[in-house]
Every structure is written in structure tokens, then in C-alpha cells.
Design a protein around this motif. Structure first.
Motif, mmCIF file in Angstrom:
data_model
loop_
_atom_site.group_PDB
_atom_site.id
_atom_site.type_symbol
_atom_site.label_atom_id
_atom_site.label_comp_id
_atom_site.label_asym_id
_atom_site.label_seq_id
_atom_site.Cartn_x
_atom_site.Cartn_y
_atom_site.Cartn_z
ATOM 1 N N LEU A 34 38.658 25.386 115.325
ATOM 2 C CA LEU A 34 37.282 25.385 114.824
ATOM 3 C C LEU A 34 36.980 26.566 113.908
ATOM 4 O O LEU A 34 37.612 27.622 113.990
ATOM 5 N N ALA A 35 35.983 26.350 113.060
ATOM 6 C CA ALA A 35 35.577 27.361 112.079
ATOM 7 C C ALA A 35 34.113 27.736 112.294
ATOM 8 O O ALA A 35 33.370 27.005 112.958
ATOM 9 N N THR A 36 33.712 28.849 111.710
ATOM 10 C CA THR A 36 32.302 29.253 111.736
ATOM 11 C C THR A 36 31.775 29.255 110.298
ATOM 12 O O THR A 36 32.415 28.694 109.408
ATOM 13 N N GLY A 37 30.628 29.886 110.059
ATOM 14 C CA GLY A 37 30.045 29.907 108.711
ATOM 15 C C GLY A 37 29.044 28.770 108.551
ATOM 16 O O GLY A 37 28.789 28.008 109.486
ATOM 17 N N SER A 38 28.499 28.642 107.350
ATOM 18 C CA SER A 38 27.460 27.625 107.108
ATOM 19 C C SER A 38 28.047 26.222 107.076
ATOM 20 O O SER A 38 27.389 25.266 107.500
ATOM 21 N N SER A 39 29.264 26.083 106.558
ATOM 22 C CA SER A 39 29.822 24.741 106.327
ATOM 23 C C SER A 39 29.889 23.862 107.571
ATOM 24 O O SER A 39 29.521 22.687 107.490
ATOM 25 N N PRO A 40 30.367 24.348 108.722
ATOM 26 C CA PRO A 40 30.535 23.421 109.842
ATOM 27 C C PRO A 40 29.291 23.163 110.684
ATOM 28 O O PRO A 40 29.338 22.319 111.584
ATOM 29 N N ASN A 65 39.420 29.011 117.933
ATOM 30 C CA ASN A 65 38.712 29.368 116.706
ATOM 31 C C ASN A 65 39.592 30.141 115.738
ATOM 32 O O ASN A 65 40.591 30.754 116.131
ATOM 33 N N LEU A 66 39.179 30.099 114.488
ATOM 34 C CA LEU A 66 39.982 30.725 113.431
ATOM 35 C C LEU A 66 39.927 32.244 113.443
ATOM 36 O O LEU A 66 40.941 32.909 113.229
ATOM 37 N N ASP A 67 38.721 32.787 113.654
ATOM 38 C CA ASP A 67 38.596 34.217 113.360
ATOM 39 C C ASP A 67 37.405 34.857 114.059
ATOM 40 O O ASP A 67 36.557 34.174 114.629
ATOM 41 N N GLU A 68 37.376 36.174 113.974
ATOM 42 C CA GLU A 68 36.278 36.959 114.576
ATOM 43 C C GLU A 68 36.259 38.329 113.898
ATOM 44 O O GLU A 68 37.301 38.878 113.547
ATOM 45 N N LEU A 130 38.345 23.432 108.703
ATOM 46 C CA LEU A 130 38.305 24.605 107.829
ATOM 47 C C LEU A 130 37.103 24.552 106.896
ATOM 48 O O LEU A 130 36.726 23.478 106.427
ATOM 49 N N GLY A 131 36.558 25.742 106.589
ATOM 50 C CA GLY A 131 35.689 25.899 105.431
ATOM 51 C C GLY A 131 36.569 26.562 104.376
ATOM 52 O O GLY A 131 37.765 26.783 104.599
ATOM 53 N N ILE A 132 35.980 26.900 103.251
ATOM 54 C CA ILE A 132 36.770 27.607 102.225
ATOM 55 C C ILE A 132 35.903 28.701 101.617
ATOM 56 O O ILE A 132 34.705 28.487 101.362
ATOM 57 N N GLY A 133 36.473 29.880 101.436
ATOM 58 C CA GLY A 133 35.741 30.971 100.795
ATOM 59 C C GLY A 133 35.725 30.745 99.283
ATOM 60 O O GLY A 133 36.573 30.028 98.745
ATOM 61 N N ALA A 134 34.761 31.370 98.607
ATOM 62 C CA ALA A 134 34.688 31.240 97.149
ATOM 63 C C ALA A 134 35.988 31.719 96.507
ATOM 64 O O ALA A 134 36.392 31.231 95.448
ATOM 65 N N GLY A 136 38.886 31.284 97.825
ATOM 66 C CA GLY A 136 39.992 30.452 98.311
ATOM 67 C C GLY A 136 40.481 30.816 99.694
ATOM 68 O O GLY A 136 41.465 30.240 100.175
ATOM 69 N N HIS A 137 39.804 31.757 100.360
ATOM 70 C CA HIS A 137 40.310 32.109 101.696
ATOM 71 C C HIS A 137 40.106 30.961 102.683
ATOM 72 O O HIS A 137 39.162 30.186 102.575
ATOM 73 N N ILE A 138 41.042 30.844 103.612
ATOM 74 C CA ILE A 138 40.915 29.911 104.742
ATOM 75 C C ILE A 138 41.112 30.765 105.987
ATOM 76 O O ILE A 138 41.982 31.624 106.019
ATOM 77 N N GLY A 139 40.294 30.506 107.045
ATOM 78 C CA GLY A 139 40.186 31.529 108.067
ATOM 79 C C GLY A 139 39.739 32.760 107.286
ATOM 80 O O GLY A 139 38.956 32.655 106.332
ATOM 81 N N PHE A 140 40.277 33.932 107.621
ATOM 82 C CA PHE A 140 39.992 35.098 106.777
ATOM 83 C C PHE A 140 41.269 35.526 106.053
ATOM 84 O O PHE A 140 41.502 36.700 105.812
ATOM 85 N N LYS A 165 27.053 38.679 103.728
ATOM 86 C CA LYS A 165 25.960 39.627 103.986
ATOM 87 C C LYS A 165 24.683 38.900 104.401
ATOM 88 O O LYS A 165 23.824 39.447 105.086
ATOM 89 N N ARG A 166 24.561 37.604 104.020
ATOM 90 C CA ARG A 166 23.341 36.846 104.355
ATOM 91 C C ARG A 166 23.105 36.735 105.859
ATOM 92 O O ARG A 166 22.003 36.453 106.299
ATOM 93 N N PHE A 167 24.166 36.948 106.650
ATOM 94 C CA PHE A 167 24.006 36.854 108.108
ATOM 95 C C PHE A 167 23.612 38.210 108.729
ATOM 96 O O PHE A 167 23.387 38.303 109.921
ATOM 97 N N ASN A 200 28.110 26.737 95.085
ATOM 98 C CA ASN A 200 28.915 27.967 95.187
ATOM 99 C C ASN A 200 30.372 27.698 95.607
ATOM 100 O O ASN A 200 31.174 28.620 95.684
ATOM 101 N N LYS A 201 30.706 26.444 95.851
ATOM 102 C CA LYS A 201 32.110 26.103 96.142
ATOM 103 C C LYS A 201 32.764 25.375 94.950
ATOM 104 O O LYS A 201 33.921 24.953 95.041
ATOM 105 N N ALA A 202 32.016 25.249 93.830
ATOM 106 C CA ALA A 202 32.533 24.470 92.699
ATOM 107 C C ALA A 202 33.803 25.086 92.089
ATOM 108 O O ALA A 202 34.778 24.386 91.821
HETATM 109 C C1 F6R Z 1 34.959 30.983 109.209
HETATM 110 C C2 F6R Z 1 36.050 31.011 108.250
HETATM 111 C C3 F6R Z 1 35.817 31.146 106.791
HETATM 112 C C4 F6R Z 1 34.694 30.254 106.256
HETATM 113 C C5 F6R Z 1 34.475 30.480 104.767
HETATM 114 C C6 F6R Z 1 33.345 29.638 104.234
HETATM 115 O O1 F6R Z 1 35.441 30.840 110.528
HETATM 116 O O2 F6R Z 1 37.144 30.936 108.661
HETATM 117 O O3 F6R Z 1 37.001 30.839 106.101
HETATM 118 O O4 F6R Z 1 35.025 28.919 106.510
HETATM 119 O O5 F6R Z 1 34.196 31.826 104.549
HETATM 120 O O6 F6R Z 1 32.148 30.078 104.806
HETATM 121 P P1 F6R Z 1 30.813 29.246 104.632
HETATM 122 O O7 F6R Z 1 30.994 27.973 105.341
HETATM 123 O O8 F6R Z 1 29.749 30.099 105.281
HETATM 124 O O9 F6R Z 1 30.603 29.060 103.168
#
Ligand code: F6R
Length: 243
Positions: A34-40, A65-68, A130-134, A136-140, A165-167, A200-202
Motif C-alpha cells: 500500500l501507498a500513502t499520499g493524495s493519490s490513493p 506499506n511502502l514508506d515512512e 503505487l502513486g508517482i512523484g513528479a 518519477g519516484h515510486i515509494g521514496f 509540504k502541503r501536509f 501536476n502528474k502530466a
Molecule cells: C507514498 C509514496 C509516494 C507517493 C508519491 C505521490 O507512500 O510512496 O511515492 O505515491 O509521492 O504522492 P501523491 O499521491 O500525494 O501525489
């Protein structure tokens, strides 16, 4: 890599949620990553609804879970432990002993990583969300991380801290380090479901769908996995010329 194009976040959450929900129905003792963040969050709402409507039960489900973040107590509202309880675990019938969220003891960072890696080695994740960072990160797993990496302590990039930082109340409060499942462990999952929605994921979707595999863009390794579903929306695909 299968791409499912949805209209928006709500539709994507429903579609990805149903993939997980149907998988739980088919295999009640499924192991989920499982992942955290806004996406899931929308996906978790779909799962909670399916639980409340008696479609699925989590009583035999196991999660990893992926990360902490490093340095946040588990009762801190910004910790991923807190997030998972708030957005999923407090609303379903999962057993506490079946939930695994990495925790990095600040005085024993290496040991903490080893411990989580050993837990992952003993299991097979059926579906990794998974979500994806802007960037390209997966997990961290930030850009330049080796594709052979197992659970480790990552120094978060300024881009990731800025995005997250929004959190928090301010950038200063965003931890500089996190413990994360490594790319190798993520790739061990039998199936991967990645959700990417919104403008922001485009850029990230454009890079991912270019097909180039490079450690500069960690998610690109997913092209080497045999069962990846990307659930995305119109805004996230706005820079992609053709699928
Ligand atoms: C969270 C994680 C991160 C997020 C990524 C996208 O557990 O592993 O890779 O999936 O930073 O975050 P959001 O969904 O907030 O845009």
C-alpha cells in the motif's frame, strides 16, 4: 503496461479501487502493498465502501506499506502510520497483526531497514499499489536510486519535500529522511497498480509513457514488469500525444 484512461480522479479511484476489491474477493488472504499520499485516498474510500456494503472483508488480508518518514512518531498526524489508520485501517476489519508499516528507529536506521527487508523477503505481495512523484519516484526511491535497491534510508530531494509540504505547517517541518521499500522489492510484486491523476502528474506521465528506462526516472523500471496497470486521467495524459 496497460493504461486505463479515466475522466478524472473520482473515476480513476473507482476503477483502481475495483481492481483491488475484486482481487480481495477472488483471494481473501491476499497480500497488498500500500501507498500513502493524495493519490490513493479515493481508492481507500472505494475499498471502505465495498467493506461496509459487505462485498469484501479484510480479516485475512495482509498489508505492507511502502514508506515512512524518519523522525516522526507514529501518533504524529503527518506520519504514514497515522495516515493509514485514518484513511483505511480504522474503517475496515483488518487485523492489526496483519498490517506492516516500515518504521525507522532513528538510533538504529540500518537495523530497521534490514528488519523490513527480511519481512518482505518472507512474503510475496500480490498487488502493489503505487502513486508517482513528479520526479518519477515510486515509494521514496528518488532519481538515481539503483534498480537493485532494497529497503533503505533515503535523503528526500528538495522537490519531494516541497511537494509534500502541503501536509505540514512549513517546509522546515518536512522530514529530510524516510525509510522506503526499495525498487527491487517493489518489482517483486506479482502485479502493480499505479495511479496518476491531475495536471501536476502530466510531465511524469509523459516521461513514463516515453518508454525510456533510466534511473533518472525511477518509475521507468515498471516497463520491465510483466503485469502493470496504470490508472490515469485526462489531465495527467494531457502531454501524451498518443497511447
Ligand atoms: C507514498 C509514496 C509516494 C507517493 C508519491 C505521490 O507512500 O510512496 O511515492 O505515491 O509521492 O504522492 P501523491 O499521491 O500525494 O501525489
Amino acid at each position: 503496461m496497460e493504461i486505463i484512461q479515466c475522466k478524472d480522479y473520482n473515476e480513476a479511484s473507482k476503477v483502481a479501487g475495483e481492481i483491488l476489491s475484486n482481487a480481495i474477493l477472488a483471494k481473501p488472504n491476499i497480500v497488498l502493498g500500500l501507498a500513502t499520499g493524495s493519490s490513493p485516498i479515493g481508492i481507500y474510500n472505494t475499498l471502505i465502501n465495498d467493506y461496509k456494503n459487505h462485498k469484501i472483508s479484510f480479516k485475512d488480508v495482509k498489508t505492507y506499506n511502502l514508506d515512512e518518514y524518519v523522525g516522526l512518531d507514529r501518533d504524529c498526524p503527518q506520519s504514514y502510520y497515522y495516515f493509514m489508520n485514518e484513511h483505511l485501517f480504522d474503517h475496515i476489519d483488518i487485523k492489526k497483526e496483519n498490517v506492516h508499516i516500515p518504521y525507522a528507529d532513528p538510533s538504529q536506521l540500518e537495523e530497521s531497514c534490514k528488519k523490513y527487508s527480511e519481512q518482505l523477503e518472507k512474503t510475496t505481495v500480490d498487488i502493489q499499489l503505487l502513486g508517482i512523484g513528479a520526479n518519477g519516484h515510486i515509494g521514496f526511491n528518488e532519481p538515481k536510486t539503483s534498480f537493485d535497491q532494497k529497503t533503505f534510508i533515503v535523503h528526500l530531494t528538495e522537490k519531494t519535500r516541497e511537494d509534500n509540504k502541503r501536509f505540514f505547517n512549513s517546509l522546515d517541518e518536512v522530514p529530510t529522511k524516510a525509510i522506503t521499500m526499495g525498487i527491487k522489492e517493489i518489482m517483486n510484486a506479482k502485479k502493480i497498480v499505479l495511479i496518476a491523476t491531475g495536471k501536476n502528474k502530466a510531465e511524469a506521465m509523459k516521461k513514463l509513457l516515453s518508454g525510456e528506462i533510466t534511473t533518472d526516472f525511477p518509475a521507468s523500471i515498471l516497463h520491465k514488469h510483466k503485469d502493470v496497470v496504470v490508472v490515469t486521467d485526462e489531465e495527467a495524459l494531457s502531454l501524451v500525444k498518443s497511447l
